[in-house]
Design an enzyme around this catalytic site. Sequence first.
Site, PDB file in Angstrom:
ATOM      1  N   ASN A  48       0.860  -1.194   0.000  1.00  0.00           N
ATOM      2  CA  ASN A  48       0.000   0.000   0.000  1.00  0.00           C
ATOM      3  C   ASN A  48       0.890   1.236   0.000  1.00  0.00           C
ATOM      4  O   ASN A  48       2.108   1.125   0.122  1.00  0.00           O
ATOM      5  CB  ASN A  48      -0.976  -0.017   1.183  1.00  0.00           C
ATOM      6  CG  ASN A  48      -0.252  -0.113   2.511  1.00  0.00           C
ATOM      7  OD1 ASN A  48       0.646   0.675   2.798  1.00  0.00           O
ATOM      8  ND2 ASN A  48      -0.605  -1.112   3.313  1.00  0.00           N
ATOM      9  N   TYR A  58      -8.216  -5.178  -2.033  1.00  0.00           N
ATOM     10  CA  TYR A  58      -8.511  -4.018  -2.891  1.00  0.00           C
ATOM     11  C   TYR A  58      -9.652  -4.271  -3.876  1.00  0.00           C
ATOM     12  O   TYR A  58     -10.139  -3.340  -4.515  1.00  0.00           O
ATOM     13  CB  TYR A  58      -7.258  -3.548  -3.620  1.00  0.00           C
ATOM     14  CG  TYR A  58      -6.327  -2.694  -2.762  1.00  0.00           C
ATOM     15  CD1 TYR A  58      -6.648  -2.359  -1.446  1.00  0.00           C
ATOM     16  CD2 TYR A  58      -5.120  -2.209  -3.274  1.00  0.00           C
ATOM     17  CE1 TYR A  58      -5.807  -1.577  -0.661  1.00  0.00           C
ATOM     18  CE2 TYR A  58      -4.268  -1.427  -2.496  1.00  0.00           C
ATOM     19  CZ  TYR A  58      -4.610  -1.108  -1.196  1.00  0.00           C
ATOM     20  OH  TYR A  58      -3.766  -0.329  -0.428  1.00  0.00           O
ATOM     21  N   VAL A  71      -1.011 -10.696   1.166  1.00  0.00           N
ATOM     22  CA  VAL A  71       0.297 -11.147   0.711  1.00  0.00           C
ATOM     23  C   VAL A  71       1.409 -10.278   1.314  1.00  0.00           C
ATOM     24  O   VAL A  71       2.515 -10.760   1.600  1.00  0.00           O
ATOM     25  CB  VAL A  71       0.346 -11.211  -0.842  1.00  0.00           C
ATOM     26  CG1 VAL A  71       0.383  -9.850  -1.487  1.00  0.00           C
ATOM     27  CG2 VAL A  71       1.504 -12.072  -1.315  1.00  0.00           C
ATOM     28  N   ASP A  72       1.107  -9.010   1.541  1.00  0.00           N
ATOM     29  CA  ASP A  72       2.053  -8.077   2.165  1.00  0.00           C
ATOM     30  C   ASP A  72       2.444  -8.588   3.559  1.00  0.00           C
ATOM     31  O   ASP A  72       3.647  -8.680   3.893  1.00  0.00           O
ATOM     32  CB  ASP A  72       1.358  -6.702   2.253  1.00  0.00           C
ATOM     33  CG  ASP A  72       2.297  -5.555   2.549  1.00  0.00           C
ATOM     34  OD1 ASP A  72       3.513  -5.768   2.582  1.00  0.00           O
ATOM     35  OD2 ASP A  72       1.800  -4.420   2.735  1.00  0.00           O
TER      36      ASP A  72
HETATM   37  N1  AR6 Z   1       0.983 -15.979  -1.742  1.00  0.00           N
HETATM   38  C1  AR6 Z   1       0.398 -15.690  -2.917  1.00  0.00           C
HETATM   39  N2  AR6 Z   1      -0.747 -14.974  -3.010  1.00  0.00           N
HETATM   40  C2  AR6 Z   1      -1.303 -14.541  -1.865  1.00  0.00           C
HETATM   41  C3  AR6 Z   1      -0.743 -14.802  -0.582  1.00  0.00           C
HETATM   42  C4  AR6 Z   1       0.461 -15.558  -0.555  1.00  0.00           C
HETATM   43  N3  AR6 Z   1       1.084 -15.844   0.582  1.00  0.00           N
HETATM   44  N4  AR6 Z   1      -1.549 -14.217   0.360  1.00  0.00           N
HETATM   45  C5  AR6 Z   1      -2.567 -13.644  -0.307  1.00  0.00           C
HETATM   46  N5  AR6 Z   1      -2.436 -13.843  -1.637  1.00  0.00           N
HETATM   47  P1  AR6 Z   1      -4.047  -8.814  -1.142  1.00  0.00           P
HETATM   48  P2  AR6 Z   1      -4.391  -6.304  -2.664  1.00  0.00           P
HETATM   49  C6  AR6 Z   1      -3.283 -13.388  -2.751  1.00  0.00           C
HETATM   50  O1  AR6 Z   1      -5.263  -8.533  -0.341  1.00  0.00           O
HETATM   51  O2  AR6 Z   1      -5.761  -6.694  -3.075  1.00  0.00           O
HETATM   52  C7  AR6 Z   1      -2.593  -5.540   2.141  1.00  0.00           C
HETATM   53  O3  AR6 Z   1      -3.056  -5.308   3.439  1.00  0.00           O
HETATM   54  C8  AR6 Z   1      -4.734 -13.074  -2.483  1.00  0.00           C
HETATM   55  O4  AR6 Z   1      -5.507 -14.269  -2.497  1.00  0.00           O
HETATM   56  O5  AR6 Z   1      -2.840  -9.318  -0.447  1.00  0.00           O
HETATM   57  O6  AR6 Z   1      -3.458  -5.714  -3.690  1.00  0.00           O
HETATM   58  C9  AR6 Z   1      -1.639  -4.446   1.662  1.00  0.00           C
HETATM   59  O7  AR6 Z   1      -0.877  -3.910   2.727  1.00  0.00           O
HETATM   60  C10 AR6 Z   1      -5.060 -12.172  -3.686  1.00  0.00           C
HETATM   61  O8  AR6 Z   1      -5.359 -12.934  -4.835  1.00  0.00           O
HETATM   62  O9  AR6 Z   1      -3.540  -7.490  -1.970  1.00  0.00           O
HETATM   63  C11 AR6 Z   1      -2.589  -3.434   1.096  1.00  0.00           C
HETATM   64  O10 AR6 Z   1      -3.101  -2.573   2.090  1.00  0.00           O
HETATM   65  C12 AR6 Z   1      -3.744 -11.435  -3.943  1.00  0.00           C
HETATM   66  O11 AR6 Z   1      -2.740 -12.150  -3.200  1.00  0.00           O
HETATM   67  C13 AR6 Z   1      -3.683  -4.270   0.505  1.00  0.00           C
HETATM   68  O12 AR6 Z   1      -3.698  -5.486   1.246  1.00  0.00           O
HETATM   69  C14 AR6 Z   1      -3.731  -9.999  -3.500  1.00  0.00           C
HETATM   70  O13 AR6 Z   1      -4.455  -9.851  -2.288  1.00  0.00           O
HETATM   71  C15 AR6 Z   1      -3.432  -4.605  -0.946  1.00  0.00           C
HETATM   72  O14 AR6 Z   1      -4.542  -5.280  -1.468  1.00  0.00           O
END
Ligand code: AR6
Length: 168
Positions: free
Chosen positions: A24, A122, A33-34
């Site tokens: 973010n 997001y 994932v973050d």
């Molecule tokens: N490995 C691979 N993919 C993953 C993992 C993992 N370990 N964990 C989650 N995903 P998101 P965004 C997938 O929410 O929508 C955070 O709080 C998940 O299933 O991580 O870009 C940041 O700090 C999804 O398909 O990222 C920001 O504030 C994808 O990763 C915000 O979330 C992205 O989900 C960013 O939101």
Amino acid sequence: MSTLTAVHGDITTQRVDAIVNAANNAMRGGGGVDGAIHRAGGPAILQDCIARFPRGLATGDAGWTTGGDLPARWVVHTVGPNWNAGQRDRELLVSCYRRALQVADELGARSIAFPLISAGVYGWPREDAIQVAVDTILAAEVQLEDARIVAFDESAFRAVQASIRSGA
Ligand code: AR6
């Protein structure tokens, strides 16, 4: 890009030169994932985020830190548009992939793994999030040889696989 593959699993275990983080604007960690990347990579990643991004990072931009304890040498952080907050400009999502590839290329990385940026908290519609990822990575003119899209759940993995097959 010479090879693009779909992987089902956790991006933090990928043995590649660089993994991409869906961060973010604040660049101080978060959920999804973050959170997983900061947990697995340890405190060196946050330290580097603070040192290298004192004012955070703009939406659509990318920048790198150490991979800390991860198998990957670098984390390339990018900030996807927050669909749920009304950021629906597709070019911003395209820019995340382009900029992340550019940054990794400049580092001399040969392999890279992406999550589906913006497709979690997001709220970017999944099918379009996959389309942007596959099209942008395949079209990139880079030195990188091996790119992967790592999908956390089975249905997303199958959708990524299908999209790569139809786009290749
Ligand atoms: N490995 C691979 N993919 C993953 C993992 C993992 N370990 N964990 C989650 N995903 P998101 P965004 C997938 O929410 O929508 C955070 O709080 C998940 O299933 O991580 O870009 C940041 O700090 C999804 O398909 O990222 C920001 O504030 C994808 O990763 C915000 O979330 C992205 O989900 C960013 O939101």
